[in-house]
Scaffold this active site. Structure first.
Site, short mmCIF file in Angstrom:
data_model
loop_
_atom_site.label_atom_id
_atom_site.label_comp_id
_atom_site.label_asym_id
_atom_site.label_seq_id
_atom_site.Cartn_x
_atom_site.Cartn_y
_atom_site.Cartn_z
N VAL A 281 6.63 -5.67 12.15
CA VAL A 281 5.17 -5.83 12.13
C VAL A 281 4.49 -4.56 12.64
O VAL A 281 3.49 -4.10 12.10
CB VAL A 281 4.74 -7.06 12.95
N ILE A 284 5.06 -1.48 10.05
CA ILE A 284 4.39 -1.54 8.74
C ILE A 284 2.88 -1.47 8.95
O ILE A 284 2.31 -2.34 9.60
CB ILE A 284 4.75 -2.85 8.00
N GLU A 286 -0.11 -2.60 8.07
CA GLU A 286 -0.63 -3.67 7.21
C GLU A 286 -1.98 -3.34 6.59
O GLU A 286 -2.32 -3.84 5.52
CB GLU A 286 -0.74 -4.98 8.01
N ASP A 328 -8.84 21.67 -24.93
CA ASP A 328 -9.13 22.11 -26.29
C ASP A 328 -10.48 22.82 -26.29
O ASP A 328 -11.21 22.76 -25.30
CB ASP A 328 -9.14 20.89 -27.23
N ASN A 679 -3.00 -3.53 14.05
CA ASN A 679 -2.72 -2.86 12.78
C ASN A 679 -3.66 -3.28 11.66
O ASN A 679 -4.08 -2.46 10.83
CB ASN A 679 -1.28 -3.12 12.34
N ASP A 683 -7.44 -1.37 12.83
CA ASP A 683 -7.25 -0.17 12.01
C ASP A 683 -7.97 -0.23 10.68
O ASP A 683 -8.36 0.81 10.12
CB ASP A 683 -5.75 0.06 11.74
#
Length: 848
Positions: A281, A284, A286, A328, A679, A683
């Site tokens: 947890v 990672i 999240e 082009d 997290n 965050d």
């Protein structure tokens, strides 16, 4: 058989296709052919359902890691953590779904807006139908301004000129005739055929449809696109690599926990699982999928405001990583229309006067120029030269013969001051034959033609005796001069190319035009060209892949290239590890557009090109490409800031759990659900606010990002420094408060939880600029970030003091002493991180 329609008469084609020149097809036959052969459309990809579009948002390695963590928490019946993890997944997927669904709807509306109609002969009457309802054997009417609706064999043509730039890349319109041509005549030279996507510039005609849908030349290229493998964007590659690395790190930590727990710490199975979950947890990030999606989505919105339509969110970051733009000429660099470039004559005034008198264009009551492209260009050029058009056109006209495909010239007999003058305008070679001593002009005509300019000859003579048929007296002219026409460059192209140079982006012109034309255009836009910088399609065919790999770095211009050449150019650059963008609008550009890392199509271009592209330029402007690349770089910068901040917190969590449990054998300083809160909640909002971070001043003066290089050296140093510094202070605080002061574990965990939350608020300002210190920037320039940090602080207080969250997060109320410690740790973290940045920035400047 369909390849030989040019080699048989139109009468025989009508018989073979069982049609009727006078009546066309009947209703029953049309229905039968639609049932047998389908509608006049390309095979479209099956429209993705809303459910599949939503599920596709989970197809990311980072999402897979989160799903695995969620399943693991469910396995040990930690339903709270599992709920929060899966909630994060769903929120991220919803953001991506709504943004991609919005883009899909914009493209659908654009496609419906551009739906075209055509005039067809059916049941003996002319009818206007949608292009998609055409069938093989339909007799269609062709007129100026119309797009060719299907591949067809010319039956009748009256001064019919068609631009097939969409298919061949050649901007000059080609005259069409009904004559039978040799079997070996190349497709580009089949003047008795017209092809889907072409634009009729002048004249009228009649033709019989010989191929529809995927059987047209355009359809064959569309099929080639479907067989072209779509490559991953650099961002997708970076996330894949990062997710693999993250999985390995977390897996290694869990294995260490198991080994330490079983052999050194004598931990129970439940303790091992709980610690592993805390590592998973904590390790990672999240919030990252949500933050990445939102930053890309808002960047896509900004690009849309600048007339660029991003079809896939991940392509936003790819724009920021673009190292090469291959483009082009027609419409991409030029306006795609005719303009009078020069008058080559010793009698310039007379030459312009004769041209105006012979022109088929006129100025209407609204002061708009109306007429053929050539005639309109002549009048526009005359107006720009302050030539008195009105007075000139008041000269009495006695007779006129308009331009036609047989004569290839226009004649105008005028009476002026009691005298009669015959003026002629048209194909230079025809006028030379009808003029006296005009052979000296042939070299000049050849020189202009080699540059890719359209050239028109002008002559005049005084007439003593008139004739009802002007053609009979159309000889012995005084050849007075030439007019040359160009497809003019867009005004902002040169400036845009210069910006690309400063930004370290290599610009390459790849065109079907003549070599001299291509070199001339390249020099006009500011590319410095020598012979070693130019390669033709023919020369390209003679090189092996290895030889081209060595040579391609020097090439700035590819001339006389075909679609297969463009595909090869893109492939070679990708094999060299470069991020390449390919621009274009035609059917012939589509395969290379699809293969490129960033395929860029023009809003006025073909549906085939748009479907193959990642970015659609709604205003056709090359300058929009530069603006979108700038937005891509801003997005990449903001992604890096957000990713750095999220990973720093994740790294800090891993260190905190690993050192406390494995190295020191302490109880967890913070619970898994508290880590998850930091997290995901603490965050996410500041990370989202990075989507609105203002651009850095020198953003278009840096070198492009390297492929698969999401993590820069600055980022790695900052992430490592933040993790070490934060957890050094937190571990000391935990040791002193719990073991030395004997404070309750839940109370100390609440302090640590608050430390991580407040620290995240303080430290995020360190990530506003990865190249400058806090005192060198305006730390409050992003109002959204300011409010996000305030909101996170309120959430932190709510998590600590509100009863519901206290139960959910196992927190307790803190006193003023605890808050002083929390604030001190936050300030110390910022000071040490900024010191690390200062050392790194100073060192890098010294190395540079």
């Amino acid at each position: 058989m369909d390849k030989l329609h040019h080699n048989i008469s139109s009468t025989n084609v009508i018989k073979i296709l069982d049609s009727d020149l006078e009546k066309g097809l009947n209703k029953e036959e049309v229905s039968r052919r639609i049932l047998s052969f389908g509608k006049n459309i390309f095979k479209e990809k099956k429209e993705t359902s809303k459910i599949i579009l939503f599920l596709n948002q989970f197809k990311s390695p980072l999402m897979y890691v989160l799903i695995f963590a969620g399943i693991l928490t469910l396995f040990i019946k930690n339903y709270t953590d599992a709920t929060v993890i899966f909630l994060a997944l769903i929120i991220s997927a919803l953001f991506g779904f709504f943004e991609e669904d919005k883009v899909s709807n914009v493209l659908k509306n654009l496609k419906n807006t551009l739906k075209t109609k055509t005039t067809v002969l059916r049941d003996g009457a002319l009818k206007e139908i949608y292009q998609e309802d055409l069938v093989v054997g339909d007799i269609i009417l062709l007129k100026a301004g119309q797009k060719i609706p299907a591949d067809a064999r010319i039956i009748e043509a009256n001064n019919l000129r068609v631009s097939e730039a969409m298919l061949t890349g050649e901007w000059l319109a080609e005259e069409k005739i009904p004559d039978v041509l040799a079997k070996e005549t190349p497709l580009a030279d089949r003047k008795n055929m017209v092809y889907m996507g072409g634009l009729i510039e002048e004249g009228v005609g009649k033709a019989i449809v010989v191929a529809t849908g995927i059987n047209t030349e355009a359809g064959k290229i569309a099929e080639l696109i479907n067989n072209t493998k779509e490559t991953k964007t650099p961002l997708q590659e970076k996330i894949t690599d990062f997710s693999k690395f993250l999985g390995i790190v977390i897996g290694a930590c869990c294995l260490l926990i198991f080994l330490f727990g079983v052999f050194l710490r004598d931990m129970s199975s439940l303790e091992i699982f709980e610690t592993s979950i805390a590592i998973a947890v904590g390790g990672i990030p999240e919030s990252l999928p949500i933050v990445i999606t939102i930053i890309l989505a808002f960047s896509g919105e900004r690009i849309l405001k600048k007339k660029g339509l991003i079809r896939k969110l991940s392509s936003v970051e790819t724009l920021g990583s673009t190292q090469i733009i291959c483009f082009d000429k027609t419409k991409t660099l030029t306006e795609g229309k005719m303009k009078l470039n020069n008058i080559i004559s010793k009698e310039g005034e007379l030459t312009l006067k004769a041209s105006v008198l012979c022109s088929d264009a006129y100025i209407d009551e609204k002061n708009n120029i109306v007429g053929s492209p050539t005639g309109s260009a002549i009048l526009k050029g005359a107006l720009d030269s302050n030539f008195d058009i009105k007075k000139t056109l008041e000269i009495e006209e006695l007779q006129r013969i308009p331009f036609n495909s047989e004569n290839k010239y226009a004649l105008s007999l005028r009476k002026e001051k009691g005298k009669k003058f015959l003026y002629i305008l048209g194909a230079p070679e025809r006028i030379i034959k009808r003029s006296k001593k005009a052979e000296l002009w042939e070299k000049e005509i050849e020189r202009l033609a080699e540059k890719g300019l359209r050239v028109v000859g002008v002559g005049c003579k005084e007439i003593k005796k008139t004739n009802k048929d002007l053609n009979k007296i159309a000889n012995d002219f005084h050849f007075i001069g030439l007019l040359s026409f160009i497809d003019p460059l867009r005004e902002d192209v040169k400036e845009s190319i210069e910006i690309c140079k400063k930004a370290g982006i290599k610009t390459i012109l790849a065109t079907g035009d003549h070599l001299l034309t291509a070199k001339n255009v390249a020099e006009q836009i500011g590319l410095e060209i020598t012979n070693e910088n130019v390669l033709t399609g023919q020369e390209l065919d003679l090189l092996t892949d290895n030889e081209l790999m060595e040579k391609i770095g020097k090439i700035k211009v590819f001339a006389r290239v075909e679609p297969r050449h463009k595909l090869r150019i893109v492939d070679i650059w990708q094999r060299k590890g470069k991020v390449i963008a390919m621009t274009g609008d035609g059917i012939n550009d589509a395969p290379a557009i699809k293969k490129a890392d960033i395929g860029i199509s023009l809003g006025s271009g073909t549906e085939v090109a748009k479907e193959a592209s990642d970015l659609v330029l709604l205003d056709d402007s090359f300058n929009t490409i530069v603006k979108t690349i700038e937005e891509g770089r801003i997005a990449l910068d903001n992604l890096r800031k957000s990713v750095s901040h999220s990973l720093a917190d994740a790294f800090a969590s891993i260190i905190l759990v690993a050192f406390s449990s494995i190295v020191f054998g302490w109880p967890l300083p913070i619970s898994a659900v508290q880590i998850l809160w930091v997290n995901l909640i603490e965050d996410t909002f500041p990370g989202m606010a990075f989507a609105f971070e203002p651009k850095e001043k020198n953003i278009m003066e840096r070198s492009p990002a390297k492929r698969n290089n999401l993590m820069t050296k600055e980022m790695k140093v900052l992430i490592f420094a933040t993790g070490i510094i934060d957890e050094f202070f937190i571990l000391i605080a935990f040791y002193l408060l719990h073991f030395k002061q004997g404070m309750d574990l839940d109370y100390v965990r609440t302090i640590i939880f608050a430390m991580m939350s407040i620290d995240a608020i303080f430290v995020i300002f360190c990530y506003k600029n990865l190249r400058k210190n806090l005192w060198q920037i305006n730390i409050f320039s992003n109002i959204y970030l300011n409010f996000a940090c305030l909101f996170v602080f309120i959430l932190c207080l709510s998590a600590i003091y509100l009863p519901f969250f206290q139960t959910f997060l196992k927190t307790t109320s803190l006193d003023i002493f605890a808050w002083l410690i929390i604030l001190l740790v936050g300030l110390l973290s910022v000071a040490f991180i900024e010191a690390t940045k200062y050392f790194f920035i100073t060192k890098k400047k010294t190395e540079d």
